[in-house]
Design an enzyme around this catalytic site. Structure first.
Site, PDB file in Angstrom:
ATOM      1  N   HIS A  65       0.829  -1.212   0.000  1.00  0.00           N
ATOM      2  CA  HIS A  65       0.000   0.000   0.000  1.00  0.00           C
ATOM      3  C   HIS A  65       0.867   1.268   0.000  1.00  0.00           C
ATOM      4  O   HIS A  65       0.762   2.108  -0.896  1.00  0.00           O
ATOM      5  CB  HIS A  65      -0.895   0.022   1.247  1.00  0.00           C
ATOM      6  CG  HIS A  65      -1.774  -1.169   1.411  1.00  0.00           C
ATOM      7  ND1 HIS A  65      -2.834  -1.436   0.578  1.00  0.00           N
ATOM      8  CD2 HIS A  65      -1.768  -2.168   2.330  1.00  0.00           C
ATOM      9  CE1 HIS A  65      -3.443  -2.525   0.982  1.00  0.00           C
ATOM     10  NE2 HIS A  65      -2.816  -3.003   2.040  1.00  0.00           N
TER      11      HIS A  65
HETATM   12  C1  BDR Z   1      -2.900   1.364   5.202  1.00  0.00           C
HETATM   13  O1  BDR Z   1      -3.190   1.007   6.553  1.00  0.00           O
HETATM   14  C2  BDR Z   1      -2.017   0.690   7.237  1.00  0.00           C
HETATM   15  O2  BDR Z   1      -2.213  -0.452   8.032  1.00  0.00           O
HETATM   16  C3  BDR Z   1      -0.946   0.525   6.207  1.00  0.00           C
HETATM   17  O3  BDR Z   1       0.299   0.918   6.709  1.00  0.00           O
HETATM   18  C4  BDR Z   1      -1.399   1.403   5.084  1.00  0.00           C
HETATM   19  O4  BDR Z   1      -0.937   2.721   5.251  1.00  0.00           O
HETATM   20  C5  BDR Z   1      -3.576   0.372   4.278  1.00  0.00           C
HETATM   21  O5  BDR Z   1      -4.950   0.410   4.486  1.00  0.00           O
END
Ligand code: BDR
Ligand code: CA
Length: 320
Positions: free
Chosen positions: A251
């Site tokens: 992500h």
């Molecule tokens: C986002 O949520 C966090 O857990 C991750 O680091 C990322 O930024 C994904 O939904």
């Protein structure tokens, strides 16, 4: 000349990978890394930023600043089930054959300046030039807007890893973690009149790192690839259990990649708002990506990704 960037992060596992990609990208000049609570308490975020920078042994390291330790309104809620108790896949407990900790407590070089002040100070120094890449809850960003919205409008843009538009959420059926963790902050950011680029789950679920690829590179003995293997082991296990895939989503690295090469993604203009009132839908990002009828666009939303080009970029810069 490299683009000036501040990376705002709630340093969990994929945030650490985003730091690696950012620091290894010559197109970017990382002005500062600012911590915010989210995946894990702020103290863990600050430690994890330093552990990650130490893996890189970057000279000189960027300025690191401590930000907000709680959301604007909501109760704190961490993601320990995904990112581990230490926020970094529990690498801080990992021991070598002799019983020594593989990732001991790092020496922290935290700026005396608060993250919000640092962001505003750097915008004053580089007006219309600085890109803010926000890969955690938007609390620091919203606080900076509350402090000086005019100054914040002199950012070139904010690239936000957050939201879920035409795909399901990951903390609720409709909400993505970063937005859900501080929806009030996210709505302040949506209303601020700053150019925004959303990198939502719709795009980041296409950014997949295969566990076999991690092992292949880690087997070559490099420190970066070994760190990626160590900190993603638990994260990959979570994806295996809950998503039925052998690997993990990148992500936050994708948000950094968009700062490096925007042509990696397809974007559509849209008016984005955040649900802050609903019982079932808190933190949902609301936009009509089919047309611009739902108000004047305040953002561009990434919908598709050149998967091969992104994967190549990540492997070459982070794993090789
Ligand atoms: C986002 O949520 C966090 O857990 C991750 O680091 C990322 O930024 C994904 O939904
Ligand atoms: Ca994050």
């Amino acid at each position: 000349m490299p683009g000036r960037v501040i990376l705002d992060t709630d340093t969990g596992v994929d945030d650490a990978l985003a730091i690696l990609l950012a620091m290894r990208s010559p197109e970017l000049r990382i002005e500062a890394i600012t911590g915010v609570c989210g995946n894990t308490p702020l103290e863990h975020c600050m430690r994890n930023i330093h552990i990650t920078l130490d893996v890189l042994d970057a000279a000189p390291p960027p300025e690191v600043a401590r930000g907000e330790d709680r959301p604007l309104v909501r109760e704190l809620a961490f993601a320990g089930d995904i990112h581990g108790n230490d926020g970094l896949g529990d690498v801080t407990r990992l021991e070598d054959a002799k019983g020594a900790r593989v990732y001991p407590d790092p020496v922290q070089r935290v700026s005396p300046v608060h993250a919000v002040d640092l962001i505003l100070e750097r915008i004053e120094r580089y007006p219309d030039e600085l890109i803010l890449v926000a890969v955690g809850p938007l609390t620091n960003v919203a606080r900076a807007i509350m402090r000086d919205a005019d100054r914040m409008r002199r950012l070139r843009e904010i690239i936000i890893m957050g939201g879920a538009f035409e795909t399901g959420g990951n903390v609720s059926p409709v909400a993505e973690f970063n937005i859900h963790a501080d929806p009030h902050a996210a709505q302040i950011v949506c209303d601020a009149g700053i150019p925004l680029v959303f990198v939502p789950l719709d795009a980041t679920r296409q950014a997949f790192l295969d566990a076999k690829t991690i092992d292949r590179y880690a087997g070559k003995g490099g420190a970066r690839a070994a760190f990626v293997r160590d900190c993603t082991a638990r994260y990959v296990a979570f994806h295996r259990r809950n998503r039925g895939v052998n690997g993990c989503f990148l992500h936050d690295p994708l948000a950094v990649a968009v700062a490096v090469r925007e042509d990696l993604v397809t974007t559509v203009p849209a008016r984005v708002d955040v649900e802050i009132a609903g019982d079932l839908t808190t933190g949902m990002t609301v936009a009509d990506l089919r047309s611009q009828r739902w108000g004047e666009p305040n953002a561009r939303v990434c919908t598709a990704l050149d998967v091969q080009a992104f994967t190549r970029l990540f492997e070459e810069r982070v794993l090789a």
